[in-house]
Design an enzyme around this catalytic site. Structure first.
Site, PDB file in Angstrom:
ATOM      1  N   LEU A   1      -6.436  -4.555  14.918  1.00 39.61           N
ATOM      2  CA  LEU A   1      -7.542  -5.684  14.026  1.00 39.61           C
ATOM      3  C   LEU A   1      -6.482  -6.162  13.116  1.00 39.61           C
ATOM      4  CD1 LEU A   1     -10.576  -3.591  13.385  1.00 39.61           C
ATOM      5  CD2 LEU A   1     -10.093  -5.059  15.438  1.00 39.61           C
TER       6      LEU A   1
ATOM      7  N   GLY B   1      -6.760  -0.927  16.712  1.00 38.81           N
ATOM      8  CA  GLY B   1      -7.590  -1.707  17.638  1.00 38.81           C
ATOM      9  C   GLY B   1      -6.913  -1.913  19.201  1.00 38.81           C
TER      10      GLY B   1
ATOM     11  N   ASN C   1      -5.195   4.946  14.159  1.00 39.64           N
ATOM     12  CA  ASN C   1      -4.442   5.589  12.887  1.00 39.64           C
ATOM     13  C   ASN C   1      -5.065   4.819  11.661  1.00 39.64           C
ATOM     14  OD1 ASN C   1      -3.409   2.803  13.425  1.00 39.64           O
ATOM     15  ND2 ASN C   1      -1.548   3.241  12.535  1.00 39.64           N
ATOM     16  N   GLU C   2      -6.339   4.417  11.627  1.00 38.63           N
ATOM     17  CA  GLU C   2      -7.006   3.885  10.644  1.00 38.63           C
ATOM     18  C   GLU C   2      -6.961   4.682   9.367  1.00 38.63           C
ATOM     19  OE1 GLU C   2      -8.581   1.909  14.223  1.00 38.63           O
ATOM     20  OE2 GLU C   2      -8.042   3.782  13.870  1.00 38.63           O
TER      21      GLU C   2
END
Length: 301
Positions: free
Chosen positions: A107, A152, A176-177
């Site tokens: 993202l 994403g 890995n957010e």
């Protein structure tokens, strides 16, 4: 005619307009994406090479430098996906990247930093739409992962039926957010659980793990590793095996496996969007994103 006019006026993609017309869409492109089309004079971010004799399309992401999933990118991607889905001659889709060393960096952070709640909501609905189109596609979908694929990008690859990754220890893949101070939403989590199981997902999401290709293969995040120069050849050969299965039987089985996960998001889309907007616009989260962007600038310097 109204749809074609809207596409022609708001997009610079005359080729896409003619393709949509010839595919018989007749106004069926999702309304959420019609509303998102805006002035865009840049080069296409998606290239599709459809071989009608084999029934297989190769979709290459070509948005330098790292195929970030921006609103414009997602809109173009979804329009192309819908066009292929509606073409009865298209049975299989290989997704890859024309960018060296990267499949997709995920993202676009600039879509989440410093934006109005309305814009954040518009962006998040596009992310949802991309996932829904990919995860419930009737086509055989194969991800040919030619480089790193975090966040994403990992989600996009997990929507596919089969994942082939280049065997290079410099590349990584994973959700890995948490490293950015962001929480992966429930449908990111559910997609990963369906792929690698509950315990692997719990560790991956809490720690923000990025896996090397060999580690990803070990837990089932990818299905096969190949040398760089064999990626598309292997994807094409694998596609032939999948297409040997009768379409109706495969499609019904896929729907049976994935429908509960799809229905969970479909019935909660607005609530999920509002949760995302409320979360991403918090001062503390905006501060984390600003710090991350500043870190990236320092690295480039």
């Amino acid at each position: 005619m109204a749809l074609r006019a809207a596409l022609r006026n708001r997009w610079g993609f005359s080729g896409l307009v003619s393709q949509l017309s010839s595919s018989g869409c007749h106004g069926r492109v999702s309304s959420v994406f019609v509303s998102q089309m805006r002035n865009n004079t840049t080069s296409p971010k998606i290239n599709v090479d459809f071989n009608k004799s084999t029934g297989v399309a190769v979709l290459s992401m070509q948005s330098p430098p790292v195929n970030s999933l921006s609103l414009d990118f997602l809109t173009e991607l979804c329009i192309n996906l819908e066009k292929l889905e509606m073409d009865k001659a298209c049975r299989g889709l290989i997704i890859t990247s024309s960018q060296p060393k990267v499949f997709s960096a995920g993202l676009d952070i600039l879509e989440m930093y410093g934006k109005s709640p309305e814009r954040c909501g518009e962006f998040w609905r596009a992310v949802q739409e991309m996932w829904l189109k990919m995860y419930k596609s009737n086509m055989v979908t194969i991800a040919a992962i030619n480089g790193s694929s975090p966040a994403g990008g990992c989600l996009l690859s997990m929507t596919c039926d089969y994942r082939i990754m280049v065997d290079n220890p410099r590349y990584s893949i994973g959700l890995n957010e948490t490293l950015l101070g962001i929480v992966a939403p429930f449908w990111f989590k559910d997609t990963m659980v369906n792929t690698v199981g509950h315990r692997n997902t719990e560790l991956a999401l809490e720690l923000g793990l990025l896996y090397s290709p060999s580690e990803a293969l070990k837990i089932g995040l990818v299905d096969q590793l190949v040398p760089q120069d064999q990626l598309l050849t292997t994807a094409t050969e694998t596609m032939t095996k999948w297409l040997a299965i009768p379409d109706h039987a495969r499609q019904i089985t896929k729907s049976m496996m994935r429908k509960p996960t799809v229905d969970k998001l479909t019935s909660n889309r607005e609530a999920d969007t509002q949760n995302f907007v409320n979360f991403i616009t918090k001062d503390s989260i905006q501060k984390s994103l600003r710090m991350y962007l500043e870190m990236l600038k320092k690295r480039k310097a």
